[in-house]
Every structure is written in structure tokens, then in C-alpha cells.
Design a protein around this motif. Structure first.
Motif, PDB file in Angstrom:
ATOM      1  N   ALA A 163       0.874  -1.200   0.137  1.00  0.00           N
ATOM      2  CA  ALA A 163      -0.100  -0.134  -0.052  1.00  0.00           C
ATOM      3  C   ALA A 163       0.935   1.408  -0.118  1.00  0.00           C
ATOM      4  CB  ALA A 163      -1.004   0.066   1.305  1.00  0.00           C
ATOM      5  N   ALA A 164       2.010   1.425   0.658  1.00  0.00           N
ATOM      6  CA  ALA A 164       2.599   2.314   0.974  1.00  0.00           C
ATOM      7  C   ALA A 164       3.592   2.624  -0.494  1.00  0.00           C
ATOM      8  CB  ALA A 164       3.732   2.243   1.999  1.00  0.00           C
ATOM      9  N   ARG A 166       2.392   1.957  -3.320  1.00  0.00           N
ATOM     10  CA  ARG A 166       1.141   2.115  -4.284  1.00  0.00           C
ATOM     11  C   ARG A 166       1.068   3.598  -4.039  1.00  0.00           C
ATOM     12  NH1 ARG A 166      -2.516  -3.011  -3.927  1.00  0.00           N
ATOM     13  NH2 ARG A 166      -1.465  -4.293  -5.742  1.00  0.00           N
ATOM     14  N   ASP A 167       0.903   4.241  -2.998  1.00  0.00           N
ATOM     15  CA  ASP A 167       0.582   5.488  -2.506  1.00  0.00           C
ATOM     16  C   ASP A 167       1.806   6.493  -3.131  1.00  0.00           C
ATOM     17  OD1 ASP A 167      -1.680   5.068  -1.255  1.00  0.00           O
ATOM     18  OD2 ASP A 167      -1.058   5.101   0.784  1.00  0.00           O
ATOM     19  N   ARG A 168       3.025   5.858  -3.060  1.00  0.00           N
ATOM     20  CA  ARG A 168       4.409   6.763  -3.294  1.00  0.00           C
ATOM     21  C   ARG A 168       4.202   6.932  -4.821  1.00  0.00           C
ATOM     22  NH1 ARG A 168      10.461   5.761  -1.851  1.00  0.00           N
ATOM     23  NH2 ARG A 168      11.059   7.605  -2.568  1.00  0.00           N
ATOM     24  N   GLY A 170       1.605   6.618  -6.973  1.00  0.00           N
ATOM     25  CA  GLY A 170       0.466   7.199  -7.456  1.00  0.00           C
ATOM     26  C   GLY A 170      -0.505   6.083  -8.215  1.00  0.00           C
ATOM     27  N   ARG A 171      -0.595   4.732  -7.798  1.00  0.00           N
ATOM     28  CA  ARG A 171      -1.284   3.916  -8.455  1.00  0.00           C
ATOM     29  C   ARG A 171      -2.561   3.379  -7.575  1.00  0.00           C
ATOM     30  NH1 ARG A 171       2.249  -0.447 -11.802  1.00  0.00           N
ATOM     31  NH2 ARG A 171       3.417   1.012 -13.065  1.00  0.00           N
TER      32      ARG A 171
END
Length: 171
Positions: A163-164, A166-168, A170-171
Motif C-alpha cells: 500500500a505504501a 502504491r501511494d508513493r 500514485g497507483r
């Protein structure tokens, strides 16, 4: 969740001695065999500090008729109301002024049975009753009756990591 007994031995194979307080220092408990490098398994398989549940010791006495409450369990810190495997493994936790990190289970071995001088000790300590190893993160005084307080999990969280990422990105 509290600490009910403190045990140490100055050298491998010596009887465990009970004390009402001790200092956690870099490498273990001040004066204990593994902190000074005098443990039976030093330097190959060092547990800085070992924890075991008083409930596990009571179960051993009931199920196997083996009384290890005299320190023959060879573990340093005896807890009450704490599942050392579920609560302390892969966690940082405070006991008294010290902070520990649970690192791995502490399985029983032939040496503990030899030192206890009683057949069946190794078998009795198996199946989750052998306790866990921990390392000292912050030293400090530890005393009988001190609460055991879990501070944070140190277990690998694969989902959190994904999750981290993906957040980084931008997905």
C-alpha cells in the motif's frame, strides 16, 4: 500483564538464581551468563533475554508432574497474563524501565533437561511452552510486579508495504 519472577545464572550450567530486580543492559540482563558471554550456547545461539509464561509452567506441573518453578526452566523473565508467543514475538514491549524486542521462539534443548536433572523437561517445554527470546532495545531497571506493555508490532507487514509503494508511485 505483568512480570512475576526474575532469574539469572552467572555461567552456563549453573543453577538459576532468583532476584526481585535486575538491570537490562546492552546484550541482556546485567551479570547473566549470556550477557557476559558465559552461556552454554555462547557465542553461537545467543538469546539476550528469555521470557516464559507462569501459566505454561503451571500447565507443565499439571500435565507432566514436573515442577520447574525453582528456575530449572532456564528462562530469565516469567510473565503472568501474557501470551509470550502472540503478544511479545515480533513486538517491542516495555517491562519496567527497559524496552525489549521479541525475536524468536526459544525451543527447549537437551541441555536444559541435563541441567534440570529430570527426565521429560525438554518434552514438557515443547509446544509453545518454551518461551521466547528478546533483545534489549533500551536498558533500564526491571522488577518483579512491573507491567508488561506492548508498544508496537515489528512484524513484517507485506500488505502495508504494498500500500505504501502504491501511494508513493500514485497507483
Amino acid at each position: 500483564m505483568r512480570l512475576v519472577e526474575i532469574w539469572f545464572a552467572e555461567a552456563g550450567g549453573e543453577p538459576m538464581q532468583r532476584t526481585d530486580s535486575i538491570h537490562a543492559v546492552e546484550g541482556g540482563l546485567a551479570g547473566d551468563r549470556y550477557q557476559t558471554g558465559q552461556g552454554y550456547y555462547s557465542p553461537f545461539d545467543v538469546c539476550e533475554v528469555t521470557f516464559v509464561e507462569c501459566e505454561a509452567l503451571a500447565e507443565i506441573r499439571e500435565r507432566y508432574d514436573i515442577d520447574l518453578t525453582d528456575g530449572r526452566h532456564r528462562r530469565n523473565l516469567v510473565t503472568e497474563g501474557v501470551d509470550v508467543h502472540d503478544d511479545l514475538l515480533d513486538a517491542r514491549f516495555r517491562v519496567g524501565d527497559a524496552v525489549f524486542e521479541g525475536t524468536r521462539p526459544r525451543p527447549p534443548c537437551v541441555h536444559v533437561e541435563r541441567v534440570a536433572e529430570e527426565s521429560g523437561v525438554m518434552r514438557a517445554l515443547k509446544q509453545g511452552r518454551g518461551g521466547v527470546c528478546a533483545r534489549v532495545i533500551e536498558g533500564g531497571a526491571v522488577g518483579e510486579g512491573d507491567p508488561v506493555e506492548v508498544l508496537e508490532s515489528t512484524a513484517f507487514d507485506g500488505e502495508g508495504l504494498v500500500a505504501a509503494i502504491r501511494d508513493r508511485v500514485g497507483r
